[in-house]
Design a protein around this motif. Structure first.
Motif, PDB file in Angstrom:
ATOM      1  N   THR A   1       0.327  -1.468  -0.597  1.00 25.54           N
ATOM      2  CA  THR A   1      -0.207   0.190  -0.276  1.00 25.54           C
ATOM      3  C   THR A   1       0.700   1.048  -0.372  1.00 25.54           C
TER       4      THR A   1
ATOM      5  N   GLU B   1      -8.345   1.404   7.729  1.00 25.26           N
ATOM      6  CA  GLU B   1     -10.161   1.385   7.315  1.00 25.26           C
ATOM      7  C   GLU B   1     -10.030   0.930   6.151  1.00 25.26           C
TER       8      GLU B   1
ATOM      9  N   GLU C   1     -12.564  -1.169   3.200  1.00 23.87           N
ATOM     10  CA  GLU C   1     -13.588  -0.745   2.559  1.00 23.87           C
ATOM     11  C   GLU C   1     -14.504  -0.941   1.399  1.00 23.87           C
TER      12      GLU C   1
ATOM     13  N   TRP D   1     -10.897  -0.349  -1.188  1.00 25.92           N
ATOM     14  CA  TRP D   1     -10.350   0.402  -0.477  1.00 25.92           C
ATOM     15  C   TRP D   1      -9.994   0.830   0.582  1.00 25.92           C
ATOM     16  N   VAL D   2      -8.170   1.039   0.985  1.00 20.42           N
ATOM     17  CA  VAL D   2      -7.861   1.571   1.955  1.00 20.42           C
ATOM     18  C   VAL D   2      -8.016   2.597   2.243  1.00 20.42           C
ATOM     19  N   HIS D   3      -7.982   3.463   3.697  1.00 21.51           N
ATOM     20  CA  HIS D   3      -8.493   4.717   3.634  1.00 21.51           C
ATOM     21  C   HIS D   3      -7.326   4.746   4.853  1.00 21.51           C
TER      22      HIS D   3
ATOM     23  N   LEU E   1      -7.279  12.814   4.888  1.00 19.05           N
ATOM     24  CA  LEU E   1      -7.726  11.397   4.575  1.00 19.05           C
ATOM     25  C   LEU E   1      -7.415  11.476   3.620  1.00 19.05           C
ATOM     26  N   ARG E   2      -6.681  10.206   3.037  1.00 18.55           N
ATOM     27  CA  ARG E   2      -6.061   9.014   1.729  1.00 18.55           C
ATOM     28  C   ARG E   2      -6.439   8.227   2.045  1.00 18.55           C
ATOM     29  N   SER E   3      -7.085   7.775   0.000  1.00 20.98           N
ATOM     30  CA  SER E   3      -7.968   6.747   0.251  1.00 20.98           C
ATOM     31  C   SER E   3      -6.841   5.825  -1.416  1.00 20.98           C
TER      32      SER E   3
END
Length: 179
Positions: free
Chosen positions: A117, A128, A130, A133-135, A149-151
């Motif tokens: 990642t 997280e 979901e 996606w990785v948040h 925040l980064r996704s």
């Protein structure tokens, strides 16, 4: 974290070396000699950190009217280029993944997750996952500013390993322990 780091540097290095001396007594040659002791030991990074901290301290002393001119104006350090980490080679990555598959220990889970990642150790606790996606909350933020925040999408190379990664457990690992 930065405050604690600077405070520790002050308590460990600066205070013992300058204890009992008044601000107006400190001359550039004294500070240069202090910093040179770390340069001579090859501790360039420490010398640079102390130099930066002393610059700020003396700048505040000038602003507060405690001294007229900062002695740091005449103190110099040689150019020091900080070393940065290097990425794994394909062979090292393959070995990490092989070891992970043979024994998915909690630390190997964390490293496989981070390598695929690109997240930082300090960001792991905020992860997280979901809907593919990785948040995360980015670790690159300044004190007093909003969290960013980064996704990012789960990379295919990570997706196949996700069933073997206990996300809740790796989120409990501290950056220090991962070092």
């Amino acid at each position: 974290i930065s405050y604690a780091d600077y405070y520790n540097a002050f308590k460990h290095y600066i205070e013992p070396a300058l204890k009992g001396k008044m601000l107006e007594e400190l001359k550039p040659i004294d500070i240069q000699a202090f910093l040179n002791t770390y340069l001579e030991l090859g501790k360039n990074r420490t010398a640079k950190k102390l130099y930066q901290l002393l610059c700020q301290l003396f700048d505040y002393a000038v602003i507060d009217g405690l001294i007229v001119v900062s002695p740091m104006k005449k103190v110099t350090l040689p150019h020091y280029e900080q070393e940065h980490g290097v990425p794994f080679t394909r062979e090292e990555e393959a070995l990490l993944v092989k070891n992970f598959k043979d024994n998915p220990h909690i630390y190997r889970q964390a490293f496989v997750f981070m390598i695929y990642t690109g997240i930082r150790r300090a960001e792991l606790a905020s992860v997280e996952v979901e809907d593919g996606w990785v948040h995360i909350v980015t670790a690159k933020q300044r004190k007093g500013y909003k969290e960013k925040l980064r996704s990012l999408p789960i990379p295919p190379m990570l997706e196949e390993h996700m069933p073997y990664i206990n996300l809740e457990e790796i989120k409990k690992l501290t950056p220090h322990i991962l070092t």
